[in-house]
Design a protein around this motif. Sequence first.
Motif, short mmCIF file in Angstrom:
data_model
loop_
_atom_site.label_atom_id
_atom_site.label_comp_id
_atom_site.label_asym_id
_atom_site.label_seq_id
_atom_site.Cartn_x
_atom_site.Cartn_y
_atom_site.Cartn_z
N GLU A 133 34.10 30.00 55.32
CA GLU A 133 33.41 28.71 55.35
C GLU A 133 34.25 27.53 55.84
O GLU A 133 33.74 26.67 56.56
N LYS A 134 35.51 27.47 55.46
CA LYS A 134 36.23 26.22 55.59
C LYS A 134 37.21 26.12 56.77
O LYS A 134 37.31 25.09 57.42
N LEU A 135 37.96 27.17 57.04
CA LEU A 135 39.08 27.06 57.97
C LEU A 135 38.69 27.35 59.42
O LEU A 135 37.86 28.22 59.69
N ASN A 136 39.36 26.64 60.33
CA ASN A 136 39.23 26.96 61.77
C ASN A 136 40.58 27.42 62.32
O ASN A 136 40.82 27.40 63.51
N VAL A 137 41.48 27.80 61.40
CA VAL A 137 42.79 28.36 61.77
C VAL A 137 43.01 29.61 60.93
O VAL A 137 42.36 29.80 59.89
N PRO A 138 43.93 30.49 61.32
CA PRO A 138 44.21 31.67 60.52
C PRO A 138 44.78 31.32 59.14
O PRO A 138 45.49 30.33 58.99
N LEU A 139 44.45 32.15 58.17
CA LEU A 139 44.99 31.99 56.82
C LEU A 139 46.13 32.98 56.62
O LEU A 139 45.98 34.17 56.86
N ILE A 140 47.26 32.46 56.15
CA ILE A 140 48.42 33.28 55.84
C ILE A 140 48.40 33.62 54.35
O ILE A 140 48.45 32.73 53.50
N GLY A 141 48.30 34.91 54.06
CA GLY A 141 48.48 35.37 52.69
C GLY A 141 49.93 35.77 52.50
O GLY A 141 50.70 35.79 53.47
N PHE A 142 50.33 36.09 51.29
CA PHE A 142 51.75 36.42 51.11
C PHE A 142 51.99 37.22 49.85
O PHE A 142 51.14 37.35 48.98
N THR A 143 53.20 37.73 49.80
CA THR A 143 53.69 38.39 48.59
C THR A 143 55.19 38.17 48.49
O THR A 143 55.85 37.90 49.50
N GLY A 144 55.71 38.26 47.29
CA GLY A 144 57.16 38.26 47.12
C GLY A 144 57.70 39.64 47.45
O GLY A 144 57.03 40.66 47.23
N ALA A 145 58.91 39.70 48.00
CA ALA A 145 59.55 40.98 48.28
C ALA A 145 60.08 41.58 46.97
O ALA A 145 60.36 40.85 46.01
N PRO A 146 60.23 42.90 46.92
CA PRO A 146 60.68 43.54 45.68
C PRO A 146 61.98 42.97 45.10
O PRO A 146 62.07 42.75 43.89
N PHE A 147 62.99 42.70 45.95
CA PHE A 147 64.25 42.18 45.39
C PHE A 147 64.04 40.82 44.75
O PHE A 147 64.53 40.55 43.64
N THR A 148 63.32 39.95 45.43
CA THR A 148 63.11 38.60 44.91
C THR A 148 62.31 38.63 43.61
O THR A 148 62.65 37.94 42.64
N LEU A 149 61.24 39.42 43.57
CA LEU A 149 60.47 39.54 42.33
C LEU A 149 61.32 40.15 41.22
O LEU A 149 61.30 39.68 40.07
N ALA A 150 62.10 41.18 41.57
CA ALA A 150 62.94 41.84 40.56
C ALA A 150 63.97 40.88 39.98
O ALA A 150 64.30 40.95 38.79
N SER A 151 64.48 39.98 40.81
CA SER A 151 65.50 39.05 40.32
C SER A 151 64.96 38.19 39.19
O SER A 151 65.66 37.91 38.21
N TYR A 152 63.71 37.75 39.32
CA TYR A 152 63.10 36.97 38.24
C TYR A 152 62.84 37.86 37.02
O TYR A 152 63.05 37.45 35.87
N MET A 153 62.38 39.07 37.27
CA MET A 153 62.00 39.97 36.18
C MET A 153 63.21 40.42 35.37
O MET A 153 63.09 40.68 34.18
#
Length: 344
Positions: A133-153
């Motif tokens: 409905e809203k965007l006229n440009v591509p939407l970027i989705g994302f995820t954290g990489a395993p190392f970066t997520l693991a560092s917090y965990m």
Amino acid sequence: MKQNFNDTILKTIKGEKTSHTPVWFMRQAGRSQPEYRKLKEKYSLFDITHQPELCAYVTELPVQNYQTDAAVLYKDIMTPLKAIGVDVEIKSGIGPVISNPIQQLSDVEALGTIDPKRDVPFVLDTIQLLTQEKLNVPLIGFTGAPFTLASYMIEGGPSKNYHQTKAMMYRDEATWFKLMDTLADMSITYVKAQVEAGAQIIQIFDSWGGALNQPDYDYYVKPCMEKLISGIKETNVPVILFGVGASHLMETWHALPIDVLGLDWRMSIKEAHEKGVTKTIQGNLDPSLLLAPWPMIEKHIKEILNQGNHHGRHIFNLGHGVFPEVNPETLKRVSQFVHDYTQR
């Protein structure tokens, strides 16, 4: 495809001719925007991200205000972790705080799996609202990489040195590789759901991967990154990989099946090009320059754009995210300048 849809960034990634160099800013949604600050007087980050209409508004706002060539989903890399049993809370002025850090193999084995439609429907509803409905440009989705997520965990929150993370990596490979594998599987499932909902590009944030030297990254992290990226690529959307202070990992990252290599400000596009980077490059204005006088900002943007033009495939961005003190008018001016200077 919608009428007047701006697919410049998608064409750039494919190496096709475009009318200008595309531009977007990491953390362009929220933080420095007065409209967002007004929202935060009433709603927490949790409230905003769990209400698709509100979240879509925050995601779309910088596209309207700055005329960027892509939107980036307003979410946190911690979003999917709750679904697998991580007790995480985003605390103001601190960041993610985890009350049940990973300490041993049994902690990893106790983690569950994510079912995006059940666990994070608000993410998928937001994406659908934006892309349908809203965007006229591509939407970027994302995820954290395993190392970066693991560092917090493992650390239980943000860290300046990652001592506990590295200690587990060196001390207990069974736990480490099990955690890497678990997080790669989680991210693949999470990202595939984002793409199914409408996301057209995926960025992997290995924000803290630069804390490792190249040999350690190659041994302890690269296998799960290959698995993660290959899994995402099954969706046929382009993948961007970005980290901070990771110039020494460029050779390893360039060899991964990514489409776009994100650079921070420590390595120029010219250097990356001379070192053999042939993929699309994203970056890489030092965010601190956004507080400088305009002539200084313009000088640095020109250098980056000239190097990007010589490289041939360039997405203009910052070398890290927008921070709260940045004047939104400066971002608007940067975006306009990039478009005008590279008009073809």
